[in-house]
Design a protein around this motif. Structure first.
Motif, PDB file in Angstrom:
ATOM      1  N   LYS A 224     -33.765  76.067 113.961  1.00  0.00           N
ATOM      2  CA  LYS A 224     -33.242  75.152 113.585  1.00  0.00           C
ATOM      3  C   LYS A 224     -33.343  74.914 111.881  1.00  0.00           C
ATOM      4  O   LYS A 224     -32.238  73.681 111.839  1.00  0.00           O
ATOM      5  CB  LYS A 224     -34.586  74.073 113.975  1.00  0.00           C
TER       6      LYS A 224
ATOM      7  N   SER B 102     -37.975  65.339 119.304  1.00  0.00           N
ATOM      8  CA  SER B 102     -38.752  67.038 119.332  1.00  0.00           C
ATOM      9  C   SER B 102     -39.250  67.676 120.137  1.00  0.00           C
ATOM     10  O   SER B 102     -40.236  67.005 120.713  1.00  0.00           O
ATOM     11  CB  SER B 102     -38.997  67.599 117.651  1.00  0.00           C
ATOM     12  N   THR B 103     -39.445  69.137 120.643  1.00  0.00           N
ATOM     13  CA  THR B 103     -40.068  69.876 121.291  1.00  0.00           C
ATOM     14  C   THR B 103     -40.689  70.259 120.456  1.00  0.00           C
ATOM     15  O   THR B 103     -41.908  71.029 120.457  1.00  0.00           O
ATOM     16  CB  THR B 103     -38.849  70.519 122.606  1.00  0.00           C
TER      17      THR B 103
ATOM     18  N   ASN C 174     -39.673  72.426 117.216  1.00  0.00           N
ATOM     19  CA  ASN C 174     -39.398  73.134 115.895  1.00  0.00           C
ATOM     20  C   ASN C 174     -38.110  72.459 115.378  1.00  0.00           C
ATOM     21  O   ASN C 174     -38.339  72.018 113.742  1.00  0.00           O
ATOM     22  CB  ASN C 174     -38.708  74.397 117.076  1.00  0.00           C
ATOM     23  N   THR C 175     -38.074  71.272 115.875  1.00  0.00           N
ATOM     24  CA  THR C 175     -36.879  70.488 115.234  1.00  0.00           C
ATOM     25  C   THR C 175     -37.886  69.765 114.350  1.00  0.00           C
ATOM     26  O   THR C 175     -37.451  69.850 113.173  1.00  0.00           O
ATOM     27  CB  THR C 175     -35.776  69.731 115.914  1.00  0.00           C
TER      28      THR C 175
ATOM     29  N   GLY D 270     -31.995  74.372 125.766  1.00  0.00           N
ATOM     30  CA  GLY D 270     -32.744  73.658 125.990  1.00  0.00           C
ATOM     31  C   GLY D 270     -31.850  72.610 125.660  1.00  0.00           C
ATOM     32  O   GLY D 270     -31.274  72.073 126.892  1.00  0.00           O
ATOM     33  N   ASN D 271     -31.673  71.951 124.436  1.00  0.00           N
ATOM     34  CA  ASN D 271     -30.708  70.812 124.492  1.00  0.00           C
ATOM     35  C   ASN D 271     -29.413  71.201 124.321  1.00  0.00           C
ATOM     36  O   ASN D 271     -28.143  70.286 124.114  1.00  0.00           O
ATOM     37  CB  ASN D 271     -31.397  69.606 123.758  1.00  0.00           C
ATOM     38  N   ALA D 272     -28.733  72.517 124.250  1.00  0.00           N
ATOM     39  CA  ALA D 272     -27.813  72.734 124.476  1.00  0.00           C
ATOM     40  C   ALA D 272     -27.684  72.394 122.931  1.00  0.00           C
ATOM     41  O   ALA D 272     -25.674  73.329 122.948  1.00  0.00           O
ATOM     42  CB  ALA D 272     -27.152  72.348 125.360  1.00  0.00           C
ATOM     43  N   GLY D 273     -27.708  73.017 121.893  1.00  0.00           N
ATOM     44  CA  GLY D 273     -27.187  72.462 120.848  1.00  0.00           C
ATOM     45  C   GLY D 273     -27.031  74.113 120.426  1.00  0.00           C
ATOM     46  O   GLY D 273     -25.730  74.502 119.988  1.00  0.00           O
ATOM     47  N   ASN D 274     -27.269  75.103 120.495  1.00  0.00           N
ATOM     48  CA  ASN D 274     -27.965  76.357 119.819  1.00  0.00           C
ATOM     49  C   ASN D 274     -26.112  77.206 120.681  1.00  0.00           C
ATOM     50  O   ASN D 274     -25.855  77.423 119.757  1.00  0.00           O
ATOM     51  CB  ASN D 274     -29.332  77.280 120.123  1.00  0.00           C
TER      52      ASN D 274
ATOM     53  N   THR E 251     -35.221  83.054 119.509  1.00  0.00           N
ATOM     54  CA  THR E 251     -35.316  81.234 118.534  1.00  0.00           C
ATOM     55  C   THR E 251     -36.285  81.311 117.618  1.00  0.00           C
ATOM     56  O   THR E 251     -35.983  80.632 116.610  1.00  0.00           O
ATOM     57  CB  THR E 251     -34.754  80.975 119.370  1.00  0.00           C
TER      58      THR E 251
HETATM   59  C1  AN7 Z   1     -37.917  78.277 120.325  1.00  0.00           C
HETATM   60  O1  AN7 Z   1     -37.270  71.342 118.620  1.00  0.00           O
HETATM   61  O2  AN7 Z   1     -35.025  70.540 121.245  1.00  0.00           O
HETATM   62  O3  AN7 Z   1     -30.901  74.720 123.484  1.00  0.00           O
HETATM   63  O4  AN7 Z   1     -36.430  69.643 119.414  1.00  0.00           O
HETATM   64  O5  AN7 Z   1     -37.823  75.426 119.798  1.00  0.00           O
HETATM   65  O6  AN7 Z   1     -30.142  74.537 121.250  1.00  0.00           O
HETATM   66  O7  AN7 Z   1     -31.703  73.022 122.447  1.00  0.00           O
HETATM   67  C2  AN7 Z   1     -35.902  73.107 120.511  1.00  0.00           C
HETATM   68  C3  AN7 Z   1     -34.897  74.281 121.554  1.00  0.00           C
HETATM   69  C4  AN7 Z   1     -34.394  77.499 122.146  1.00  0.00           C
HETATM   70  C5  AN7 Z   1     -33.040  75.691 122.643  1.00  0.00           C
HETATM   71  N1  AN7 Z   1     -35.905  77.960 121.439  1.00  0.00           N
HETATM   72  O8  AN7 Z   1     -32.381  75.616 121.978  1.00  0.00           O
HETATM   73  C6  AN7 Z   1     -36.535  70.585 119.843  1.00  0.00           C
HETATM   74  C7  AN7 Z   1     -35.945  71.573 120.493  1.00  0.00           C
HETATM   75  C8  AN7 Z   1     -36.661  77.464 120.564  1.00  0.00           C
HETATM   76  C9  AN7 Z   1     -36.295  75.777 120.829  1.00  0.00           C
HETATM   77  C10 AN7 Z   1     -34.107  76.362 121.738  1.00  0.00           C
HETATM   78  C11 AN7 Z   1     -35.496  75.374 121.080  1.00  0.00           C
HETATM   79  P1  AN7 Z   1     -30.972  73.588 122.361  1.00  0.00           P
END
Ligand code: AN7
Length: 352
Positions: free
Chosen positions: A63, A86-87, A89-90, A189-193, A319
Motif C-alpha cells: 500500500k 480499510s481492511t 493495510n491501507t 480484494g478491492n482490486a486496485g492492485n 503483498t
Molecule cells: C496484504 O488495506 O483493501 O485488491 O483496505 O492488504 O488492491 O484491494 C487491503 C488489500 C492484498 C488486496 N493483500 O489488494 C485495505 C485493503 C493484502 C492487502 C490486498 C490487500 P486490492
C-alpha cells in the motif's frame, strides 16, 4: 543515495501521472526484492517462480507505493486531512504517511475483522481510528459519502494517484527479471492492485522494456469472491481479513486485467490459503500474511487445472508481512518445547 531510500516518486517521477510541482516525499517505499523460489516453484514444474516481497515496504505492505503518491498529491492540493476505509493495510500506510507529512489521518475499519498489528500501526502513527459494525464495503461507502461534504482527501484506491503509485511494482519486476513474467499471480480484494499491475505491465510493453505481457492470475478467498461469482457478496468471510471484501471498487479494472491478459480470477478456500502461507514460510523463509498467500494458492490451483503449464515463468506478489497477523497462523504451529534449564533436558527435548 541508494535507490531504496529514493522512494517511488523520485525513482519513477517521469512515469507517474503526478503534477511535477508535487513534493518528492518518501518513507523509503518500493524497490522490494524479487526472490527466487527454491522449493515450491521447482515442485510445481515451473521454469521459474519469484516472490515479490511487498511486505518489506516501510509499513509492511504494498500500500505504501500508492499512498506516497496520494499523499504527495494531497499536500500539493493544500489538503490538511486524509481519510480511508480499510481492511488494515491501507489504514496503516495512511497513518504512517499522514503522520510523517503533517496530515490529520482518519481511518474507518470493520470492527473485529482487522489484524492486530495493522490496528496498532494505525494507532501508533497517530490516526483517528473509527470502527464500524460492518464489512469494508460499508466502511468505504460511509467514507465516500463523508468526503462528498467535507474537505478531507480520500486515499482509498478510488483515488487515481494510488493506482499510479502501485503500478511501479510492475516496473520493478521487469527491471529485475529483464522481462515481464508469463504469469503474475496476486490476491484480489478491492482490486486496485491487479488494476495497477496490469497498467504497469502494459506501459512496460508499450515502451519496449518488456517483450511480453503476463497473464494476470487473481486469487480471491472463496467466502469473498465477488469477481469469481460475477456479483457482489453481502457478508464476505475469510481468514484472510485483508481481502474480506464483497464489492470491489476497481471491479472493472480487475475484469479488464483478466480478460485482456487472457488470465483468470479464481477462488481458493481458507484452508488452501493457510496451507500456502505455511509452506511459503516453512520452505522459502518468507513470512507473508494470509491474503498474500492467495497468490500462490491460486497459482497452484491453475497448475493443477492445467490452466498454467509446467515450464512457465511466474511471479507471485506477496503483498503484506506475516508479522502483522501472527494470530492467523498460531493454531497450526507445532508446540513450543518447555523444559527445565538443563543441558540434558535440552538434549532429550531436541532428540525426537
Ligand atoms: C496484504 O488495506 O483493501 O485488491 O483496505 O492488504 O488492491 O484491494 C487491503 C488489500 C492484498 C488486496 N493483500 O489488494 C485495505 C485493503 C493484502 C492487502 C490486498 C490487500 P486490492
Amino acid at each position: 543515495m541508494a535507490i531504496r531510500a529514493e522512494g517511488v516518486i523520485a525513482r519513477w517521477s517521469d512515469r507517474l501521472a503526478l503534477e511535477p510541482s508535487a513534493p518528492h516525499i518518501t518513507l523509503g517505499e518500493g524497490n522490494t526484492p524479487c526472490v527466487e523460489s527454491l522449493t515450491i516453484g521447482p515442485s510445481l514444474g515451473l521454469a521459474s517462480l519469484h516472490f515479490k516481497l511487498e511486505g518489506l515496504n516501510p509499513t509492511g505492505s504494498f500500500k505504501d507505493r500508492g499512498m506516497v503518491v496520494a499523499v504527495a498529491a494531497a499536500l500539493q492540493a493544500g489538503s490538511s486531512a486524509i481519510i480511508c476505509a480499510s481492511t488494515g493495510n491501507t489504514s496503516a500506510s495512511a497513518a504512517a504517511y499522514g503522520g510523517r507529512f503533517g496530515l490529520r489521518t482518519i481511518v474507518v475499519v470493520p470492527r473485529g475483522h482487522i489484524a492486530s498489528g495493522k490496528l496498532i500501526q494505525a494507532r501508533v502513527h497517530g490516526a483517528t481510528v473509527v470502527s464500524i459494525d460492518g464489512a469494508f464495503d460499508l466502511a468505504l461507502r460511509v467514507v465516500r459519502e463523508l468526503c462528498a461534504h467535507h474537505p478531507v482527501t480520500l486515499v482509498n484506491s478510488v483515488n487515481p494517484y494510488r493506482i499510479e503509485g502501485q503500478k511501479t511494482a510492475a516496473f520493478e519486476i521487469v527491471d529485475e527479471l529483464g522481462d515481464a513474467p508469463e504469469v503474475l499471480a496476486l490476491p484480489v480484494g478491492n482490486a486496485g492492485n491487479i488494476t495497477a499491475y496490469w497498467r504497469g505491465f502494459r506501459e512496460e510493453h508499450r515502451d519496449g522494456r518488456a517483450t511480453r505481457l503476463p497473464r494476470m492470475l487473481g486469487g480471491q478467498a472463496s467466502g469473498a469472491a465477488p469477481l469469481v461469482l460475477g456479483h457482489p457478496v453481502d457478508n464476505p468471510q475469510t481468514v484472510a481479513t485483508a481481502i474480506r471484501i464483497g464489492n470491489p471498487a476497481s471491479w472493472q479494472g480487475a475484469i479488464d486485467a483478466r480478460d485482456q491478459s487472457e488470465g483468470l480470477i479464481e477462488s481458493v478456500d481458507d484452508a488452501a490459503i493457510l496451507d500456502a502461507q505455511r509452506r511459503i514460510a516453512r520452505f522459502e523463509g518468507i513470512f507473508c500474511e494470509p491474503a498474500s498467500a492467495a497468490s500462490l494458492a491460486v497459482l497452484e490451483r491453475a497448475v493443477a487445472d492445467g490452466a498454467v503449464a509446467p515450464g512457465t515463468h511466474a511471479v507471485c506478489v506477496l503483498t503484506g508481512n506475516g508479522l502483522k497477523d501472527p494470530g492467523a497462523v498460531e493454531a497450526s504451529l507445532s508446540p513450543i518445547l518447555e523444559i527445565p534449564a538443563d543441558a540434558d533436558a535440552l538434549a532429550r527435548a531436541i532428540e525426537a
